[in-house]
Design an enzyme around this catalytic site. Sequence first.
Site, mmCIF file in Angstrom:
data_model
loop_
_atom_site.group_PDB
_atom_site.id
_atom_site.type_symbol
_atom_site.label_atom_id
_atom_site.label_comp_id
_atom_site.label_asym_id
_atom_site.label_seq_id
_atom_site.Cartn_x
_atom_site.Cartn_y
_atom_site.Cartn_z
ATOM 1 C CE1 TYR A 137 33.531 62.480 40.800
ATOM 2 C CE2 TYR A 137 34.385 60.280 41.456
ATOM 3 C CZ TYR A 137 33.422 61.424 40.993
ATOM 4 O OH TYR A 137 31.925 60.742 40.377
ATOM 5 C CE1 TYR A 194 29.997 64.058 37.675
ATOM 6 C CE2 TYR A 194 31.681 62.550 37.184
ATOM 7 C CZ TYR A 194 30.724 62.994 38.090
ATOM 8 O OH TYR A 194 30.353 62.575 39.408
ATOM 9 N N PRO A 238 25.569 69.477 42.781
ATOM 10 C CG PRO A 238 24.002 68.430 41.510
ATOM 11 C CD PRO A 238 24.536 69.843 42.130
ATOM 12 C CE LYS A 272 34.559 65.504 46.677
ATOM 13 N NZ LYS A 272 34.741 63.928 46.621
ATOM 14 C CG HIS A 294 32.289 52.978 38.912
ATOM 15 N ND1 HIS A 294 31.550 53.786 38.060
ATOM 16 C CD2 HIS A 294 31.612 51.959 39.279
ATOM 17 C CE1 HIS A 294 30.626 53.137 37.619
ATOM 18 N NE2 HIS A 294 30.743 52.077 38.555
HETATM 19 P P1 FAD Z 1 18.540 65.526 53.467
HETATM 20 O O1 FAD Z 1 18.763 64.116 52.664
HETATM 21 O O2 FAD Z 1 17.805 66.800 52.994
HETATM 22 O O3 FAD Z 1 17.565 65.041 54.751
HETATM 23 C C1 FAD Z 1 17.026 66.052 55.636
HETATM 24 C C2 FAD Z 1 15.530 65.504 56.394
HETATM 25 O O4 FAD Z 1 15.233 66.251 57.164
HETATM 26 C C3 FAD Z 1 14.641 65.191 55.092
HETATM 27 O O5 FAD Z 1 14.322 63.815 55.567
HETATM 28 C C4 FAD Z 1 13.616 65.893 55.719
HETATM 29 O O6 FAD Z 1 12.359 65.550 55.299
HETATM 30 C C5 FAD Z 1 13.850 66.515 57.041
HETATM 31 N N1 FAD Z 1 13.179 67.583 57.475
HETATM 32 C C6 FAD Z 1 13.200 68.783 56.972
HETATM 33 N N2 FAD Z 1 12.735 69.802 57.437
HETATM 34 C C7 FAD Z 1 12.296 69.285 58.837
HETATM 35 C C8 FAD Z 1 11.478 69.740 59.944
HETATM 36 N N3 FAD Z 1 11.059 70.939 59.860
HETATM 37 N N4 FAD Z 1 11.239 68.830 60.920
HETATM 38 C C9 FAD Z 1 11.742 67.647 60.864
HETATM 39 N N5 FAD Z 1 12.424 67.054 59.744
HETATM 40 C C10 FAD Z 1 12.717 67.795 58.850
HETATM 41 N N6 FAD Z 1 25.705 63.866 47.118
HETATM 42 C C11 FAD Z 1 26.859 62.777 46.959
HETATM 43 O O7 FAD Z 1 27.549 62.517 48.071
HETATM 44 N N7 FAD Z 1 27.014 62.133 45.798
HETATM 45 C C12 FAD Z 1 26.360 62.536 44.817
HETATM 46 O O8 FAD Z 1 26.225 61.740 43.805
HETATM 47 C C13 FAD Z 1 25.080 63.570 45.020
HETATM 48 N N8 FAD Z 1 24.199 63.657 43.904
HETATM 49 C C14 FAD Z 1 23.139 64.126 44.041
HETATM 50 C C15 FAD Z 1 22.154 64.480 43.008
HETATM 51 C C16 FAD Z 1 21.135 65.011 43.348
HETATM 52 C C17 FAD Z 1 20.121 65.254 41.973
HETATM 53 C C18 FAD Z 1 20.994 65.638 44.725
HETATM 54 C C19 FAD Z 1 19.211 66.444 44.856
HETATM 55 C C20 FAD Z 1 21.684 65.743 45.450
HETATM 56 C C21 FAD Z 1 22.687 64.798 45.408
HETATM 57 N N9 FAD Z 1 23.814 64.782 46.570
HETATM 58 C C22 FAD Z 1 24.925 63.857 46.138
HETATM 59 C C23 FAD Z 1 23.464 65.302 47.881
HETATM 60 C C24 FAD Z 1 22.892 64.576 48.749
HETATM 61 O O9 FAD Z 1 21.648 64.068 48.378
HETATM 62 C C25 FAD Z 1 22.725 65.268 50.013
HETATM 63 O O10 FAD Z 1 23.868 66.052 50.328
HETATM 64 C C26 FAD Z 1 22.150 64.581 51.312
HETATM 65 O O11 FAD Z 1 20.719 63.993 51.155
HETATM 66 C C27 FAD Z 1 22.099 65.313 52.404
HETATM 67 O O12 FAD Z 1 21.694 64.547 53.551
HETATM 68 P P2 FAD Z 1 21.010 65.143 54.937
HETATM 69 O O13 FAD Z 1 20.583 64.000 55.779
HETATM 70 O O14 FAD Z 1 21.982 66.235 55.349
HETATM 71 O O15 FAD Z 1 19.628 66.003 54.350
HETATM 72 C C1 DHB Z 2 25.163 60.837 40.508
HETATM 73 C C2 DHB Z 2 25.194 62.266 41.011
HETATM 74 C C3 DHB Z 2 26.178 63.111 40.984
HETATM 75 O O1 DHB Z 2 26.025 64.225 41.259
HETATM 76 C C4 DHB Z 2 27.387 62.749 40.592
HETATM 77 O O2 DHB Z 2 28.383 63.708 40.536
HETATM 78 C C5 DHB Z 2 27.423 61.539 40.242
HETATM 79 C C6 DHB Z 2 26.478 60.450 40.226
HETATM 80 C C7 DHB Z 2 24.036 59.922 40.660
HETATM 81 O O3 DHB Z 2 22.902 60.281 40.923
HETATM 82 O O4 DHB Z 2 24.486 58.815 40.072
#
Ligand code: FAD
Ligand code: DHB
Length: 394
Positions: free
Chosen positions: A389, A205, A297, A301, A75
């Site tokens: 961004y 957005y 979100p 990031k 994009h």
């Molecule tokens: P997580 O994905 O939370 O993984 C943690 C893992 O640890 C999970 O599998 C969990 O089950 C496990 N766990 C938890 N507790 C325990 C325990 N006690 N013992 C063993 N395992 C455990 N980010 C972006 O960069 N761009 C986006 O567009 C964006 N959009 C988003 C939209 C939404 C709606 C949401 C909710 C988040 C968004 N994010 C976005 C953020 C992104 O999804 C997270 O930052 C990312 O998942 C972080 O990864 P992680 O592996 O650190 O944590």
């Molecule tokens: C999506 C999520 C976001 O938080 C964002 O800033 C852009 C896109 C997505 O889930 O597609």
Amino acid sequence: MQTSTTQVAIVGAGPSGLLLAHVLAQAGVAAVIVERQSADHVSARIRAGVLEDATVSFLTEVGLGARMQAEGLPHEGFTLIYEDLAPLRIDLQALAGRSVMVYGQTEVTRDLMRAREALGLKTVYEAEDVAVHDIQSNRPSVSYRLAGEAYRLEADFVIGCDGYHGVCRATAKATGSLREIERAYPFGWLGLLADVPPVSHELIYANHADGFYLCSMRSPTRSRYYLQCRLDEKVEDWSDERFWSALAHRLGPDRAAALVQGPSLEKSIAPLRSFVAEPLRFGRLFLAGDAGHIVPPTGAKGLNLAVADIRVLSRALVSFYQTGSEGALTGYSDLALRRIWKAERFSWWMTSLLHKFEGQTLFDRRIQAAEFATLAGSAALQKALAEAYLGLFD
Ligand code: FAD
Ligand code: DHB
């Protein structure tokens, strides 16, 4: 109690944990992941959608680029809308010479899981009662139960990749030297995924009088939409019909004319939060990804920050095993936190500009509109937004 040993014990098999294990395996460092959910649960979570080019480059560098390059959608820009003011397209390519990639977190996770399976590497899924021990010693460990049996995994390091609700930060907190800095926002995002073509070929957005909305996608035939909602709302109260009609209303008649509606594949509510844990190292325990920090979100990031943490931490761990020096590991927390705070500022700013705040006065609303108009009138501010961004944080 069955005891085993590895070099690096990783708690959590989200993108952070899987990516760290992948990079360590490539460098010949042994790692075991302990995850509390099932593999199906982890791979089905619908979350991030936008990857910075630094994220794309790192994933490519570590051999995870093939499907992303083939199926991801580059994009070159996105659009910001403030009520009835003229929409503002942020031309990422023209302003900063780079693009982002729309490629879902689900796909990144699947690519990582497949690569792990291909190498025959083991992840312990469905672990119960996960606990971390002896982090101030040179032999920390992770204990857990699996199908009723007790296990202990001893390691040189424990890496907390277990997200915001995980056990690793709680363990760090018990040392008394963890500071948690937080802002919770008084609203959430209600997300809907559907197999319908996106309303626009680029992301939108928007700040509408009813609240924020985001039009995103996963492919030319799969859309992802978000609506700002109250924190006390329940997803069961949002039928698909109610969601589509609220979105169409916020889009307005002209844009809504291109909206294709269809049955939801997934619907969920996520609260918005800014959060940073300081520091990110406690003896032989390190925090990475959402375990150490959360951004709202709006700036897309969260996943990108997690990947950036792993880029730094994996190099530091590999350097330790190659040279015996802890130098790079010692620098991890400060280096990561400098970048994290810049992403926190950007995500807070995007959130502040694009949401309706309860109790917002007419003055507050006019200032928000003026902020948008100032941005629309300034190529310099648009360039700063484009750079943030795209991820110019190191
Ligand atoms: P997580 O994905 O939370 O993984 C943690 C893992 O640890 C999970 O599998 C969990 O089950 C496990 N766990 C938890 N507790 C325990 C325990 N006690 N013992 C063993 N395992 C455990 N980010 C972006 O960069 N761009 C986006 O567009 C964006 N959009 C988003 C939209 C939404 C709606 C949401 C909710 C988040 C968004 N994010 C976005 C953020 C992104 O999804 C997270 O930052 C990312 O998942 C972080 O990864 P992680 O592996 O650190 O944590
Ligand atoms: C999506 C999520 C976001 O938080 C964002 O800033 C852009 C896109 C997505 O889930 O597609």
